[in-house]
Design a protein around this motif. Structure first.
Motif, PDB file in Angstrom:
ATOM      1  N   ILE A 160      -0.673   4.386  13.860  1.00  7.95           N
ATOM      2  CA  ILE A 160      -0.046   3.529  12.848  1.00  7.95           C
ATOM      3  C   ILE A 160       0.160   4.312  11.549  1.00  7.95           C
ATOM      4  O   ILE A 160       1.198   4.174  10.880  1.00  7.95           O
ATOM      5  CB  ILE A 160      -0.887   2.255  12.604  1.00  7.95           C
ATOM      6  CG1 ILE A 160      -0.857   1.387  13.867  1.00  7.95           C
ATOM      7  CG2 ILE A 160      -0.355   1.457  11.404  1.00  7.95           C
ATOM      8  CD1 ILE A 160      -1.844   0.241  13.857  1.00  7.95           C
ATOM      9  N   HIS A 167      -6.088   2.183   9.046  1.00  2.96           N
ATOM     10  CA  HIS A 167      -4.779   2.846   9.061  1.00  2.96           C
ATOM     11  C   HIS A 167      -4.516   3.685   7.802  1.00  2.96           C
ATOM     12  O   HIS A 167      -3.539   4.405   7.731  1.00  2.96           O
ATOM     13  CB  HIS A 167      -3.643   1.839   9.333  1.00  2.96           C
ATOM     14  CG  HIS A 167      -3.263   0.985   8.160  1.00  2.96           C
ATOM     15  ND1 HIS A 167      -3.929  -0.180   7.849  1.00  2.96           N
ATOM     16  CD2 HIS A 167      -2.280   1.115   7.224  1.00  2.96           C
ATOM     17  CE1 HIS A 167      -3.371  -0.730   6.788  1.00  2.96           C
ATOM     18  NE2 HIS A 167      -2.363   0.036   6.381  1.00  2.96           N
ATOM     19  N   ALA A 186      -5.288   3.510  14.756  1.00  6.08           N
ATOM     20  CA  ALA A 186      -5.117   3.718  13.319  1.00  6.08           C
ATOM     21  C   ALA A 186      -4.377   5.030  13.048  1.00  6.08           C
ATOM     22  O   ALA A 186      -3.527   5.108  12.158  1.00  6.08           O
ATOM     23  CB  ALA A 186      -6.481   3.724  12.635  1.00  6.08           C
ATOM     24  N   HIS A 234      -0.631  -4.602  10.213  1.00  5.99           N
ATOM     25  CA  HIS A 234      -1.480  -3.629   9.522  1.00  5.99           C
ATOM     26  C   HIS A 234      -1.606  -3.896   8.020  1.00  5.99           C
ATOM     27  O   HIS A 234      -2.621  -3.597   7.410  1.00  5.99           O
ATOM     28  CB  HIS A 234      -0.983  -2.194   9.774  1.00  5.99           C
ATOM     29  CG  HIS A 234       0.280  -1.834   9.061  1.00  5.99           C
ATOM     30  ND1 HIS A 234       1.519  -2.234   9.508  1.00  5.99           N
ATOM     31  CD2 HIS A 234       0.509  -1.112   7.922  1.00  5.99           C
ATOM     32  CE1 HIS A 234       2.442  -1.781   8.698  1.00  5.99           C
ATOM     33  NE2 HIS A 234       1.862  -1.099   7.711  1.00  5.99           N
TER      34      HIS A 234
END
Lengths: 146, 514
Positions: free
Chosen positions: B453, B428, B450, B375
């Motif tokens: 996360i 994210h 997203a 990420h």
């Protein structure tokens, strides 16, 4: 087995418009000691179901006059209250709608074509052995085919 | 010996001839019966009992029965029709009923001898009837055989279709081999199936639900010995395409291994062009012999198996390559920013804990895990000075930081295997209330990966030291997460996460409790 009234305990009805499938399954089941009745379409199958009261019905889905699905529903309406039956449906492709429908039905199994005769026999054997073990229906061991 | 006629039981239903016999006995004025090989009287019909029944003779039925038995034995042996005088006034004719050139029963006719002048005709008539019955039995026997053959073909077709359907889905070698061993055992008329590929450490024996066998498949030493002997034959100079053992003479070395007679069929398994193993079936019932049909089916199964093993290997290689690329990417960002060291892995770990409680499919979990571990990959494109700057960032500096989700997205776009993970990386930093970046998406418009996360990322950021602040305590972290529930973070994901935190301490990948 003579002398004992076996009733419909070991009776199996096979419904298919393909003569070879009928022939193969009939032989397989008869060799295992079952009494086999055959029918060539849904209408014929329903008639024999009502007349003979088999404990197991093995049927194709696509058939002339009446298909397997309709026949199953008609059989459900015409069955004896205390006489459940196992329905094995043979089909070349299980589409989604058929699958969803089948999941809501009781005692209904699917097997894909080309069927394995051995598999069908196993299913039938298992069904009869659960019938034997359940209290509702008494079936002497001697009646169960080897 | 390659082709062995498989012995099948064929039941002849003599009952079907009952009416026929009845009419014949009346027409020809004979007493007729069909006797089976064991001398049991199967069917009989007496045209006119007063005239011809043997049993009513003064000499008594015993003698007559003995006579007919003798006649029967003679016909059984010779396979030829015969005439015999039973009493002074009775003649018995016996004609064999044959199926497959074998005498399976005898048609017996009993008539008065004074009539046996014209009896010649009666015998001929009975012979003709016997021929008709024989040919009917023969047809039924053949139909039965063909049906049996067809049944076997259905079994084979079903097996091949089933493999086709399932092997595409199975991606691990172990699973594929196990599956093939099981299905082979079931479908190929065997007590046991064996698959052995020593160099891949594959040694599988399957006997399904078969009861006690003369050979214990858990006896590793024995199984290895069988494996070695068979494989040696396949890699020998003669390079046989198969091994069939139906009786002891076929292969002394193999038969010698077993205490009991066995039938065995094995074919080589080829991987990358050379023989590396074999696949075999064993039967302990000596009545069942393997035929060339079984051999060709087993050969095609072995080929299918080689293909799926090769596929599984390719798939594994590809996955390992992808894993390696991802690790390299993660290492490179961590080399740049020591504060985030271990962060990617911890976020991935936390994300997967949440995912485990969200009912995702294995493929979805995979994609989410890739997204989680990658990420922050876009930070590679952010100047090092900004990343590691202690204290507050200027607006311009913060603009750089805010670019990292979009940069990460662009960096990874060329890797098609990661396409499903891209949204998780790109969004994210979106906030549930729409105040996040880069696109200001709101609520469920933010892709699920997203949102998950974001929770894991926020949690780990709070519990770690950063350049600009020290980490929060466990209690404060939970309070803070609950505070931003529904504002910054998806309330549903937060609820799942809080529940996990309440159930027990979350072990971070660096080994410390949170």
């Amino acid at each position: 087995m003579k002398g004992i009234d076996t009733g419909n305990m070991l009776k199996v009805l096979i419904v298919d418009d393909e003569p070879y499938v009928l022939r193969v399954l009939k032989m397989k089941l008869e060799n295992a000691g079952y009494e086999v009745i055959t029918a060539v379409n849904g209408v014929d199958g329903l008639e024999k179901f009502v007349g003979e009261r088999p404990a197991v019905v093995i049927s194709d889905v696509r058939m002339p006059l009446m298909d397997g699905q309709e026949m199953y529903q008609m059989m459900q309406e015409r069955k004896d209250e205390n006489n459940p039956f196992l329905f094995i449906m043979m089909t070349s492709t299980i589409d989604k709608a058929l699958k969803i429908w089948a999941e809501q039905m009781e005692n209904l199994f699917f097997t894909e074509k080309p069927v394995s005769p051995r598999n069908v026999l196993n299913l039938v054997n298992e069904y009869f052995s659960t019938l034997r073990n359940s209290n509702s229906i008494a079936c002497p061991d001697a009646l169960i085919p080897k | 010996m390659l082709l062995v006629e498989q012995k099948r039981t064929f039941h002849i239903d003599f009952q079907q001839f009952e009416k026929l016999l009845h009419h014949i006995s009346i027409l020809a004025n004979v007493s007729v019966r069909i006797m089976s090989l064991k001398g049991k009287n199967f069917l009989s019909a007496d045209g006119n009992p007063d005239k011809v029944s043997c049993n009513k003779q003064t000499t008594g039925p015993e003698r007559c029965r003995a006579e007919s038995f003798n006649l029967f034995r003679y016909i059984e042996k010779s396979g030829k029709a015969a005439l015999k005088t039973c009493h002074e006034n009775l003649v018995m004719a016996g004609i064999p009923l044959k199926c497959n050139q074998e005498t399976v029963a005898v048609l017996c006719g009993c008539m008065k001898s004074e009539e046996s002048n014209s009896g010649r005709e009666t015998v001929e008539f009975l012979e003709e009837i016997a021929n008709r019955i024989s040919s009917e039995i023969q047809s039924q026997f053949e139909a039965d055989n063909i049906t049996q053959e067809l049944s076997d073909k259905y079994e084979e077709l079903n097996l091949i279709y089933d493999l086709g359907r399932n092997l595409g889905r199975i991606i691990s070698t172990e699973e594929a081999v196990q599956f093939i061993a099981e299905r082979t055992h079931e479908s190929l008329n065997s007590d046991m199936s064996i698959i052995s590929i020593p160099e891949m450490d594959i040694n599988v024996a399957n006997c399904g639900r078969t009861g006690a066998l003369p050979l214990n498949i858990n006896d590793r030493q024995m199984m290895r010995k069988i494996g070695e002997i068979v494989l040696e034959k396949f890699i020998s100079d003669t390079q046989p395409s198969h091994i069939i053992v139906n009786d002891d003479c076929d292969d002394m070395q193999l038969s010698y291994l077993f205490d009991v007679p066995v039938a065995m069929l094995a074919v080589p398994v080829r991987l990358k062009g050379s023989v590396n193993g074999f696949m075999g079936i064993i039967n302990f019932n000596p009545k069942k012999a393997y035929q060339t049909g079984d051999m060709s089916l087993l050969t095609s199964l072995a080929a299918q198996m080689s293909m799926s093993i090769t596929n599984a290997e390719l798939y594994r290689n590809l996955r390992n390559l992808l894993l390696g690329v991802i690790k390299t990417l993660v290492f490179s960002i961590e080399a740049k920013d020591s504060y985030t060291k271990g962060h990617s892995e911890r976020v991935s770990h936390l994300t997967m804990m949440i995912a485990g409680n969200m009912g995702l499919s294995p493929a979805e979990k995979d994609a989410l895990q890739w997204a989680a571990i990658l990420h922050d990959i876009g930070k590679i494109g952010v100047p090092e000075g900004i990343l590691t700057k202690p204290g507050k960032l200027t607006d311009a500096e913060f603009m750089h930081i805010k670019e990292h989700p979009e940069k990460g997205y662009r960096i990874l776009t060329p890797i098609v295997q990661l396409n499903n993970s891209l949204d998780g990386i790109r969004y994210h930093h979106e906030r549930f209330d729409g105040s996040g970046y880069p696109s200001g998406l709101k609520g469920k418009d933010i892709p699920l990966y997203a949102r998950v996360i974001a929770v894991a990322d926020t949690f780990d950021a709070m519990t770690s030291n950063r350049a600009y602040r020290s980490k929060l305590t466990h209690k404060d972290t939970i309070a803070e997460i609950i505070r931003v529930r529904g504002k910054q973070l998806d309330p549903e994901v937060v609820d799942v996460f809080i529940k996990i935190l309440e159930e027990g301490p979350v072990l971070k990948s660096d080994g410390s409790d949170v």
